[in-house]
Scaffold this active site. Structure first.
Site, PDB file in Angstrom:
ATOM      1  N   VAL A  64       0.870  -1.175   0.000  1.00 50.18           N
ATOM      2  CA  VAL A  64       0.000   0.000   0.000  1.00 50.18           C
ATOM      3  C   VAL A  64       0.902   1.218   0.000  1.00 50.18           C
ATOM      4  O   VAL A  64       2.080   1.138   0.347  1.00 50.18           O
ATOM      5  CB  VAL A  64      -0.944   0.037   1.220  1.00 50.18           C
ATOM      6  CG1 VAL A  64      -1.991  -1.071   1.130  1.00 50.18           C
ATOM      7  CG2 VAL A  64      -0.161  -0.063   2.526  1.00 50.18           C
ATOM      8  N   SER A  65       0.339   2.359  -0.404  1.00 48.44           N
ATOM      9  CA  SER A  65       1.157   3.564  -0.568  1.00 48.44           C
ATOM     10  C   SER A  65       1.391   4.329   0.723  1.00 48.44           C
ATOM     11  O   SER A  65       2.434   4.958   0.894  1.00 48.44           O
ATOM     12  CB  SER A  65       0.510   4.496  -1.601  1.00 48.44           C
ATOM     13  OG  SER A  65       0.440   3.854  -2.854  1.00 48.44           O
ATOM     14  N   THR A  66       0.411   4.311   1.648  1.00 46.51           N
ATOM     15  CA  THR A  66       0.541   5.094   2.880  1.00 46.51           C
ATOM     16  C   THR A  66       0.143   4.259   4.093  1.00 46.51           C
ATOM     17  O   THR A  66      -0.553   3.246   3.974  1.00 46.51           O
ATOM     18  CB  THR A  66      -0.355   6.346   2.857  1.00 46.51           C
ATOM     19  OG1 THR A  66      -1.729   5.947   2.987  1.00 46.51           O
ATOM     20  CG2 THR A  66      -0.182   7.127   1.558  1.00 46.51           C
TER      21      THR A  66
END
Length: 199
Positions: A8-10
């Protein structure tokens, strides 16, 4: 061995859904990472790639977990299959050295990869359009308190979901929370609206 990779990005996003899906697909070991896909230095992805041996299967839920462009995807899959690794992208299919050597299969791979790249571009474009529209309405973006009301960016995202212009996953990314949190707040909002209607 079947090795999975989830990203996931964050930190506001959750890996749970990806991990569960990879386990259901038979992944015996799963490398997890919280990092933007635009970064080339993704340590856990590199660990996963280094751990793969001939006869292993590398599993990801979607192509954009490992690549941000069609050329990068093709390069990664070609390299792995040349090493004797089967690559399984759950929303695209399985790829082996034999399938990548077949012109028709290679064409199918490129078409599917192009669709994945197009889909990601469209999601990014819709997100940016949503942000611009929200700002025009006076929505403020920035740090949110732990107890936030159904207003501002959240309210805008809920309205977009109700109108069918955003998916719940896109809305969660837009607001900056996990999909599970967004679904919970969406449910609360709908319950509040139902009570108002009943009154």
């Amino acid at each position: 061995m079947k090795i999975g990779y989830a990203r996931v990005s964050t930190s506001k996003q959750e890996l749970t859904n990806q991990v569960d899906t990879l386990k259901q697909a038979g992944a015996e070991r799963i490398y997890q990472e919280t990092m933007s896909g635009s970064r080339k230095d993704r340590p856990k992805l590199q660990e996963a790639l280094n751990a793969l041996k001939a006869g292993d299967t590398f599993i990801v839920t979607k192509a954009d977990r490992i690549a941000r462009s069609l050329s990068q995807l093709e390069s990664t899959v070609t390299d792995l299959t040349a090493r004797g690794v089967t690559v399984e992208v759950l929303n695209m299919g399985k790829f082996t050295a034999q399938s990548m050597d077949n012109p028709m299969n290679k064409l199918l791979f490129n078409v599917l990869g192009a669709f994945a790249e197009f889909e990601r571009s469209m999601i990014n474009e819709r997100t940016q359009e949503g942000i611009r529209a929200a700002r025009e309405k006076g929505v403020k973006f920035g740090r949110k308190s732990k107890q936030w009301n159904i207003e501002g960016s959240l309210l805008h995202a809920i309205e977009e979901v109700n109108a069918g212009r955003m998916t719940q996953n896109e809305a969660a990314d837009f607001v900056g929370c996990s999909t599970a949190t967004f679904k919970r707040r969406l449910k609360e909002y709908r319950e509040q609206e139902a009570k108002k209607t009943a009154e």
